[in-house]
Design a protein around this motif. Sequence first.
Motif, PDB file in Angstrom:
ATOM      1  N   GLU A 193      51.914 -24.046   3.650  1.00 62.22           N
ATOM      2  CA  GLU A 193      51.347 -24.263   2.305  1.00 62.22           C
ATOM      3  C   GLU A 193      52.250 -25.178   1.475  1.00 62.22           C
ATOM      4  OE1 GLU A 193      49.175 -19.893   2.300  1.00 62.22           O
ATOM      5  OE2 GLU A 193      50.909 -20.200   0.994  1.00 62.22           O
ATOM      6  N   LEU A 194      53.552 -25.014   1.624  1.00 62.57           N
ATOM      7  CA  LEU A 194      54.490 -25.860   0.863  1.00 62.57           C
ATOM      8  C   LEU A 194      54.456 -27.304   1.372  1.00 62.57           C
ATOM      9  CD1 LEU A 194      57.435 -23.323   0.536  1.00 62.57           C
ATOM     10  CD2 LEU A 194      56.061 -24.235  -1.355  1.00 62.57           C
ATOM     11  N   VAL A 195      54.305 -27.462   2.683  1.00 61.21           N
ATOM     12  CA  VAL A 195      54.204 -28.829   3.235  1.00 61.21           C
ATOM     13  C   VAL A 195      52.950 -29.509   2.668  1.00 61.21           C
ATOM     14  CG1 VAL A 195      53.838 -30.182   5.347  1.00 61.21           C
ATOM     15  CG2 VAL A 195      55.521 -28.330   5.339  1.00 61.21           C
ATOM     16  N   ALA A 196      51.844 -28.767   2.599  1.00 63.62           N
ATOM     17  CA  ALA A 196      50.604 -29.344   2.057  1.00 63.62           C
ATOM     18  C   ALA A 196      50.816 -29.778   0.605  1.00 63.62           C
ATOM     19  CB  ALA A 196      49.463 -28.325   2.161  1.00 63.62           C
ATOM     20  N   LYS A 197      51.453 -28.934  -0.180  1.00 66.15           N
ATOM     21  CA  LYS A 197      51.727 -29.284  -1.594  1.00 66.15           C
ATOM     22  C   LYS A 197      52.631 -30.514  -1.680  1.00 66.15           C
ATOM     23  CE  LYS A 197      51.147 -24.916  -3.960  1.00 66.15           C
ATOM     24  NZ  LYS A 197      51.739 -23.617  -4.127  1.00 66.15           N
ATOM     25  N   ALA A 198      53.621 -30.550  -0.796  1.00 61.02           N
ATOM     26  CA  ALA A 198      54.559 -31.681  -0.805  1.00 61.02           C
ATOM     27  C   ALA A 198      53.830 -32.988  -0.493  1.00 61.02           C
ATOM     28  CB  ALA A 198      55.672 -31.433   0.216  1.00 61.02           C
ATOM     29  N   ILE A 199      52.909 -32.934   0.456  1.00 64.11           N
ATOM     30  CA  ILE A 199      52.168 -34.155   0.827  1.00 64.11           C
ATOM     31  C   ILE A 199      51.310 -34.626  -0.346  1.00 64.11           C
ATOM     32  CG2 ILE A 199      50.352 -35.070   2.343  1.00 64.11           C
ATOM     33  CD1 ILE A 199      51.485 -33.198   4.560  1.00 64.11           C
ATOM     34  N   LEU A 200      50.747 -33.690  -1.088  1.00 62.22           N
ATOM     35  CA  LEU A 200      49.893 -34.060  -2.226  1.00 62.22           C
ATOM     36  C   LEU A 200      50.712 -34.587  -3.404  1.00 62.22           C
ATOM     37  CD1 LEU A 200      47.240 -31.183  -2.388  1.00 62.22           C
ATOM     38  CD2 LEU A 200      46.930 -33.521  -1.546  1.00 62.22           C
ATOM     39  N   HIS A 201      51.962 -34.199  -3.486  1.00 59.07           N
ATOM     40  CA  HIS A 201      52.803 -34.605  -4.615  1.00 59.07           C
ATOM     41  C   HIS A 201      53.026 -36.118  -4.596  1.00 59.07           C
ATOM     42  CE1 HIS A 201      56.027 -34.387  -7.594  1.00 59.07           C
ATOM     43  NE2 HIS A 201      56.681 -35.241  -6.822  1.00 59.07           N
ATOM     44  N   GLU A 202      52.902 -36.750  -5.763  1.00 60.07           N
ATOM     45  CA  GLU A 202      53.138 -38.195  -5.823  1.00 60.07           C
ATOM     46  C   GLU A 202      54.601 -38.456  -6.178  1.00 60.07           C
ATOM     47  OE1 GLU A 202      51.647 -42.255  -7.930  1.00 60.07           O
ATOM     48  OE2 GLU A 202      50.655 -40.407  -8.554  1.00 60.07           O
ATOM     49  N   GLY A 203      55.365 -38.862  -5.190  1.00 58.97           N
ATOM     50  CA  GLY A 203      56.799 -39.067  -5.379  1.00 58.97           C
ATOM     51  C   GLY A 203      57.534 -38.538  -4.166  1.00 58.97           C
ATOM     52  N   PHE A 204      58.851 -38.522  -4.235  1.00 56.86           N
ATOM     53  CA  PHE A 204      59.638 -38.102  -3.071  1.00 56.86           C
ATOM     54  C   PHE A 204      59.677 -36.577  -3.005  1.00 56.86           C
ATOM     55  CE2 PHE A 204      63.728 -37.600  -0.678  1.00 56.86           C
ATOM     56  CZ  PHE A 204      63.308 -38.246   0.480  1.00 56.86           C
ATOM     57  N   SER A 205      59.101 -36.044  -1.946  1.00 54.39           N
ATOM     58  CA  SER A 205      59.044 -34.588  -1.794  1.00 54.39           C
ATOM     59  C   SER A 205      59.866 -34.177  -0.581  1.00 54.39           C
ATOM     60  CB  SER A 205      57.595 -34.114  -1.660  1.00 54.39           C
ATOM     61  OG  SER A 205      56.903 -34.860  -0.684  1.00 54.39           O
ATOM     62  N   VAL A 206      60.612 -33.105  -0.758  1.00 52.77           N
ATOM     63  CA  VAL A 206      61.491 -32.613   0.307  1.00 52.77           C
ATOM     64  C   VAL A 206      61.144 -31.155   0.597  1.00 52.77           C
ATOM     65  CG1 VAL A 206      63.888 -32.186   1.000  1.00 52.77           C
ATOM     66  CG2 VAL A 206      63.355 -34.126  -0.488  1.00 52.77           C
ATOM     67  N   VAL A 207      60.922 -30.857   1.856  1.00 50.85           N
ATOM     68  CA  VAL A 207      60.741 -29.465   2.267  1.00 50.85           C
ATOM     69  C   VAL A 207      61.823 -29.145   3.289  1.00 50.85           C
ATOM     70  CG1 VAL A 207      59.220 -27.746   3.302  1.00 50.85           C
ATOM     71  CG2 VAL A 207      58.238 -29.577   1.913  1.00 50.85           C
ATOM     72  N   GLU A 208      62.667 -28.182   2.957  1.00 49.51           N
ATOM     73  CA  GLU A 208      63.651 -27.686   3.924  1.00 49.51           C
ATOM     74  C   GLU A 208      62.976 -26.585   4.734  1.00 49.51           C
ATOM     75  OE1 GLU A 208      67.291 -26.103   2.272  1.00 49.51           O
ATOM     76  OE2 GLU A 208      67.865 -25.211   4.182  1.00 49.51           O
ATOM     77  N   ALA A 209      62.868 -26.820   6.028  1.00 50.11           N
ATOM     78  CA  ALA A 209      62.278 -25.821   6.920  1.00 50.11           C
ATOM     79  C   ALA A 209      63.409 -25.186   7.714  1.00 50.11           C
ATOM     80  CB  ALA A 209      61.262 -26.490   7.843  1.00 50.11           C
ATOM     81  N   MET A 210      63.785 -23.987   7.352  1.00 53.32           N
ATOM     82  CA  MET A 210      64.869 -23.295   8.085  1.00 53.32           C
ATOM     83  C   MET A 210      64.317 -22.864   9.441  1.00 53.32           C
ATOM     84  SD  MET A 210      66.263 -21.050   4.858  1.00 53.32           S
ATOM     85  CE  MET A 210      67.226 -19.936   5.847  1.00 53.32           C
TER      86      MET A 210
END
Length: 272
Positions: A181-198
């Motif tokens: 769900e966070l990856v999906a939100k990050a992709i929709l965000h306009e700008g540099f989005s970072v998701v740390e996946a532990m």
Amino acid sequence: MEELLKKYYRPKLPHMWCPGCGNGIVTAAIVKAIDKLGLDQDKTTIVSGIGCSSRAPGYLHFDTLHTAHGRALPFATGIKLAKPDHKVIVISGDGDATAIGGNHFIHAARRNIDITLIVYNNNIYGMTGGQYSPLTPHMAKATTAPYGNVDRAFDLAQLAKGAGATFVARSTTYHAKQLSELVAKAILHEGFSVVEAMTGCPISFGRQNKMAKPAALLAWQRDNTITVEAAAKLNPEQVAGKILIGLLHEEAAPEYVTEYAKVIKQAMGGER
Ligand SMILES: Cc1ncc(C[n+]2csc(CCOP(=O)(O)OP(=O)(O)O)c2C)c(N)n1
Ligand code: SF4
Ligand SMILES: [Mg+2]
């Protein structure tokens, strides 16, 4: 899952990941996010550097680039500038993103270019046999730190935010649904989005740190994290020592490709 496999994965088995490696879970979380958003596969480009995690794009049915160690973001920047209508996703390891590629990481964040970076954080250089990375926890063992790593680890999320990333999130392979769900939100965000996946590396990290069983690494993620929502209901002492997961930062700021297009227009004699 079978439908997702047929649609999004290249028929390229066997893969190179060890049994119990978390990389498949992170990759599936990305695929599920892409599917949920209904992204056009011909307009989605996935770029990686070098490492176990960076092999992921090779298994995926998109336009993909497997580049040089630490250099995925510069390649992705070129793609995004040339094809602004493409969704550009970068897959990087913790070493790839914050050691050899650390400079590219902070500058992509500073520019706020519309790229999504997913860092597969297994706290170690997995591919090369377990050397410590800037995300190896303090005093954890590594082949280059057999008595424990004396360096303090970066907090990737704080580093990203401090450098200017406008979307920062973190989750784990134990929380695979939240991660997707966070990856999906990050992709929709306009700008540099970072998701740390532990993610767990039983071979190069777990074996050196008394977590050789993949389940032990998942249990560690479960026991040492807390969601932003749960933490908000507790006092700071109750949250101390826990790693926050969820959406950690989001803000609106001018996006690099859009701003660059305005400069090009002005240089060509038009109004800004
Ligand atoms: C310029 C360069 N330096 C060093 C290497 C060797 N190397 C390959 S992968 C890697 C580290 C990978 O660690 P990480 O980015 O955390 O990815 P993981 O394998 O853990 O997923 C290193 C040092 C390389 N391929 N290129
Ligand atoms: S070395 Fe670690 S990160 Fe690499 S494939 Fe094996 S378990 Fe996964
Ligand atoms: Mg790693």
